[in-house]
Design a protein around this motif. Sequence first.
Motif, PDB file in Angstrom:
ATOM      1  N   TYR B 279       1.358  -1.314   0.241  1.00 45.28           N
ATOM      2  CA  TYR B 279       0.066   0.156  -0.231  1.00 45.28           C
ATOM      3  C   TYR B 279       1.051   1.210  -0.432  1.00 45.28           C
ATOM      4  N   TYR B 280       2.151   0.792   0.909  1.00 44.81           N
ATOM      5  CA  TYR B 280       2.857   2.547   0.875  1.00 44.81           C
ATOM      6  C   TYR B 280       3.678   2.656  -0.242  1.00 44.81           C
ATOM      7  N   HIS B 281       3.906   1.491  -1.342  1.00 41.88           N
ATOM      8  CA  HIS B 281       4.688   2.047  -2.196  1.00 41.88           C
ATOM      9  C   HIS B 281       4.244   1.807  -3.336  1.00 41.88           C
ATOM     10  N   ARG B 282       2.558   2.146  -3.439  1.00 34.50           N
ATOM     11  CA  ARG B 282       1.661   1.542  -4.352  1.00 34.50           C
ATOM     12  C   ARG B 282       2.155   3.354  -4.569  1.00 34.50           C
ATOM     13  N   THR B 283       1.755   4.397  -3.926  1.00 33.49           N
ATOM     14  CA  THR B 283       2.171   5.345  -4.555  1.00 33.49           C
ATOM     15  C   THR B 283       3.508   5.438  -4.580  1.00 33.49           C
ATOM     16  N   GLN B 284       3.961   5.592  -6.339  1.00 34.28           N
ATOM     17  CA  GLN B 284       4.884   6.036  -6.351  1.00 34.28           C
ATOM     18  C   GLN B 284       5.798   6.788  -6.018  1.00 34.28           C
ATOM     19  N   GLU B 285       5.481   8.405  -6.351  1.00 35.11           N
ATOM     20  CA  GLU B 285       6.306   9.737  -6.473  1.00 35.11           C
ATOM     21  C   GLU B 285       6.860   9.699  -4.984  1.00 35.11           C
ATOM     22  N   ARG B 286       7.004  10.200  -4.463  1.00 37.75           N
ATOM     23  CA  ARG B 286       6.987  11.497  -2.741  1.00 37.75           C
ATOM     24  C   ARG B 286       6.441  12.390  -3.088  1.00 37.75           C
ATOM     25  N   VAL B 287       6.764  13.242  -4.553  1.00 40.23           N
ATOM     26  CA  VAL B 287       5.659  13.962  -4.542  1.00 40.23           C
ATOM     27  C   VAL B 287       4.578  14.031  -4.114  1.00 40.23           C
ATOM     28  N   SER B 288       3.409  15.048  -4.060  1.00 33.10           N
ATOM     29  CA  SER B 288       1.968  14.976  -4.498  1.00 33.10           C
ATOM     30  C   SER B 288       1.829  14.787  -5.734  1.00 33.10           C
ATOM     31  N   TYR B 289       0.666  14.563  -5.969  1.00 34.99           N
ATOM     32  CA  TYR B 289       0.267  14.241  -7.212  1.00 34.99           C
ATOM     33  C   TYR B 289      -1.330  14.679  -6.688  1.00 34.99           C
ATOM     34  N   GLN B 290      -2.865  14.647  -8.191  1.00 38.57           N
ATOM     35  CA  GLN B 290      -3.668  15.420  -8.237  1.00 38.57           C
ATOM     36  C   GLN B 290      -4.472  14.125  -8.607  1.00 38.57           C
ATOM     37  N   GLN B 291      -5.396  14.219  -8.270  1.00 37.48           N
ATOM     38  CA  GLN B 291      -6.550  13.016  -9.204  1.00 37.48           C
ATOM     39  C   GLN B 291      -7.581  13.396  -9.027  1.00 37.48           C
ATOM     40  N   VAL B 292      -8.535  13.034  -9.961  1.00 36.27           N
ATOM     41  CA  VAL B 292     -10.454  13.184  -9.458  1.00 36.27           C
ATOM     42  C   VAL B 292     -11.402  11.920  -9.394  1.00 36.27           C
ATOM     43  N   VAL B 293     -11.853  12.269  -7.474  1.00 34.92           N
ATOM     44  CA  VAL B 293     -12.666  10.320  -7.164  1.00 34.92           C
ATOM     45  C   VAL B 293     -13.831  10.837  -6.969  1.00 34.92           C
ATOM     46  N   ASP B 294     -14.472   9.960  -6.834  1.00 38.76           N
ATOM     47  CA  ASP B 294     -15.649  10.357  -6.127  1.00 38.76           C
ATOM     48  C   ASP B 294     -16.710  10.047  -4.627  1.00 38.76           C
ATOM     49  N   ILE B 295     -17.649  10.885  -4.039  1.00 40.81           N
ATOM     50  CA  ILE B 295     -17.660  10.119  -2.581  1.00 40.81           C
ATOM     51  C   ILE B 295     -17.062   9.258  -2.302  1.00 40.81           C
ATOM     52  N   ASP B 296     -17.900   8.100  -3.064  1.00 39.98           N
ATOM     53  CA  ASP B 296     -17.899   6.551  -2.395  1.00 39.98           C
ATOM     54  C   ASP B 296     -16.508   6.591  -2.371  1.00 39.98           C
ATOM     55  N   THR B 297     -15.556   6.424  -3.489  1.00 39.66           N
ATOM     56  CA  THR B 297     -14.171   6.131  -2.941  1.00 39.66           C
ATOM     57  C   THR B 297     -13.445   6.991  -1.786  1.00 39.66           C
ATOM     58  N   PHE B 298     -13.428   8.318  -2.149  1.00 40.69           N
ATOM     59  CA  PHE B 298     -12.837   9.147  -0.957  1.00 40.69           C
ATOM     60  C   PHE B 298     -13.082   8.893   0.398  1.00 40.69           C
ATOM     61  N   PHE B 299     -15.085   9.099   0.592  1.00 41.27           N
ATOM     62  CA  PHE B 299     -15.416   9.248   2.129  1.00 41.27           C
ATOM     63  C   PHE B 299     -15.362   7.748   3.150  1.00 41.27           C
ATOM     64  N   TYR B 300     -15.602   7.034   2.120  1.00 44.80           N
ATOM     65  CA  TYR B 300     -16.307   4.853   2.727  1.00 44.80           C
ATOM     66  C   TYR B 300     -15.675   4.275   1.825  1.00 44.80           C
ATOM     67  N   PRO B 301     -14.344   3.970   1.689  1.00 47.55           N
ATOM     68  CA  PRO B 301     -13.471   3.474   1.234  1.00 47.55           C
ATOM     69  C   PRO B 301     -13.492   1.982   2.034  1.00 47.55           C
ATOM     70  N   LEU B 302     -14.351   1.681   3.253  1.00 49.93           N
ATOM     71  CA  LEU B 302     -13.896   0.407   3.540  1.00 49.93           C
ATOM     72  C   LEU B 302     -15.230   0.106   2.953  1.00 49.93           C
ATOM     73  N   ASP B 303     -16.430   0.671   3.373  1.00 44.65           N
ATOM     74  CA  ASP B 303     -17.970   0.183   2.640  1.00 44.65           C
ATOM     75  C   ASP B 303     -17.825   0.003   1.561  1.00 44.65           C
ATOM     76  N   ARG B 304     -17.042  -0.083   0.476  1.00 43.50           N
ATOM     77  CA  ARG B 304     -16.731  -1.548  -0.730  1.00 43.50           C
ATOM     78  C   ARG B 304     -16.942  -2.881  -0.454  1.00 43.50           C
ATOM     79  N   ILE B 305     -16.186  -3.351   0.854  1.00 39.12           N
ATOM     80  CA  ILE B 305     -16.317  -4.327   1.454  1.00 39.12           C
ATOM     81  C   ILE B 305     -17.606  -4.750   2.762  1.00 39.12           C
ATOM     82  N   GLY B 306     -18.243  -5.300   2.223  1.00 39.50           N
ATOM     83  CA  GLY B 306     -19.591  -5.132   3.167  1.00 39.50           C
ATOM     84  C   GLY B 306     -18.393  -6.263   3.784  1.00 39.50           C
ATOM     85  N   GLN B 307     -18.818  -5.647   5.760  1.00 34.98           N
ATOM     86  CA  GLN B 307     -18.716  -7.211   6.598  1.00 34.98           C
ATOM     87  C   GLN B 307     -17.006  -7.437   7.097  1.00 34.98           C
ATOM     88  N   TRP B 308     -16.164  -6.386   6.665  1.00 35.47           N
ATOM     89  CA  TRP B 308     -15.182  -6.812   6.577  1.00 35.47           C
ATOM     90  C   TRP B 308     -14.601  -6.865   7.998  1.00 35.47           C
TER      91      TRP B 308
END
Lengths: 246, 446
Positions: B279-308
């Motif tokens: 997970y740590y190394h998935r982010t390749q660059e150290r510098v910040s970068y920008q991307q566009v994400v939707d509400i569920d991806t940003f606010f509720y990532p764990l809700d994607r897995i019901g009963q995690w």
Amino acid sequence: MMESVLILGAKSDIGKALAREYARHGYDLILAARDAGTALRDFASDLRIRSQRNVILRSLDILSVEAHEDFYFSLGKRPAGVICVIGYMGDQTAASKDFREFKRITDTNYTAVACFLNVVANDFQRRRKGFIIGISSVAGDRGRKKNYIYGASKAALSAYLSGLRARLYPHGVHVMTVKPGFVKTRMTMAIKLPPILTATPEDAARQIYTAQKKDKDVIYVKGRWRLIMGIIRLIPERIFKAYCNF
Amino acid sequence: MGESASVIMRQKVRDFSAWGRYPRVHGELVYGVSPEGLASLLKSGDPFIPLGNRRSYGDSALAARMLDVRPCNYMLDFDPDNGLLHAQAGVLLSDILETFVPRGWFLPVTPGTKHVTVGGAIASDVHGKNHHLDGCFSRWVKEISIILPGGQVVSCSRSKKPELFLATCGGQGLTGVILEAKFYLKKIDSCLLKQVTVRTNNLMETFDAFEQYRNMPYSVAWIDGTAKGPKTGRGIFTSASFMKGGDFDYRPHGSMDIPVDFPTFFMNKALLSGFNFLYYHRTQERVSYQQVVDIDTFFYPLDRIGQWNRLYGRRGFVQYHFILPKRQSLDGILEIMREIDRSGISPYLAVLKLYGMENRNLLSFPLEGYGLALDFKIQKGLFDLLDRLDNKVAARGGRLYLTKDSRMNRKMVEKGYPGVWQFRRFRRSHDMDKMFQSLQSRRLGL
């Protein structure tokens, strides 16, 4: 202009689920029930907020059959479809002794509902469009020891809907019979029901909506009840009367 | 058909647990909340605790008798001029999102799951990634309607019965059954967010990222709980803000269900270091970068897995969620992570957040500083470790989040929450302590 659906017996869990389902698909709603104005006020607010559709509440006592015509023709905008969810299980033991309870079961489930649908049918036939959905029951498929008085009234409703379907078919009006098995409602929340035979009100509403759009004639909720009731109907009477104590 | 909502119905008595699946309680769940039903429940005199969607982690909503408020799930009014929503306590935040995001409105404050009720959000006074700017959920609540032990329904706000309001927000359902609330939604211009990601090498750098982006409305950092020594506290910092123009085509994500309890050995050290490394190394660059994400991806990532929560196996897990005053945060968190490292027990998920000003509610969790949430599988030695951590948190003037707690002791809550004494007095003087009880309130003497 938006089409609307009239739901009779809208206080029931299936009635509410159907209201939500039709609103979700863009219909306005007319919800009828006894004391609809108070009993359904909060539900209607919720439905309006969620769906942004018009929701009208109308009080109706289905047993006041003389008032049916006035009720229907005072609706203003005539509905595109009418769904009758009215049902009264009653008390079988009481009904087998007390004529009033017997009459209440029979009138609520059959006589009064059929009277109302007569009014609707005549109007729809004239307008050559519309749909009618009657919620009957698997209990009407065969009289059983435990609930044959309720079952008989639902059998009458099923037979009525079948005839009405044939009558209105050439006029472009569709009539659908719905036979729910077990439905998980507030009343049955505490009872253990077999999951594979039990639908939630939302499941039932979705299934009914889809079937109506496809002009189905008779549907079971859930669908596997068709097979079960088919088998139950085939059991010879001499075995049924002696061994089938459900 | 069910026309008698006034009837109180009881589900068969069984074992219940909340999101952490620890502890379990053998209890009775009562359904069917109507004014008459509630009045008779209160008259019976047996204590109970109101329960929402059971997304608190520990035992704050567990008791031998629980009242399920989820059947009360109607939205009663909405004013599009100012965003004021009047809703019953059982309405889920996910319902609000589905109804209002397409019309350009969003929750003013949202926790990391959308599967919580309005009543639960108030009772926990939940916070989100925007706490440093927008505070807790209660800041946006105008009025609460609540039923008290005597059966009377009263409404309270900051000006009307303020003592009840301050005790109820964050009060873990211990002041009465919240029936309805009026709160403000927030206008958004898009259902998409612009996200900035920064990979950090240690805790200092992670803190710097929070400070650097403190004007961004939403920010949070995932911390690599397995990193040691000079790398301690490294992680992935993300912050985001809603985009200016754009559409409102909100499509809630479906969720993948975990159908069975995973064996308890599934979540082990090797798997977790592997996951954290990737997970740590998935982010390749150290510098910040920008991307566009939707509400569920940003606010509720764990809700994607019901009963995690089932990934942790049958015995469940504890989320140790503490907060320290800002000037104690850096040393305190490093000290705590060293202590954890020495114990040989690894946290499986670690989330860091910079919080803003403390509010006036008696039992709300946030104070100005850094808070860290650590997930631990229930295992040998864990509770001893957590007791040691409690001492360190208390010594630095910090506190634990009641909504996540299942094991702290009375001393800990008294040190962390100066308002607890007033809360106790208030409960006693209104007979709330006899009527509303959870396992947690009994353990902590709330």
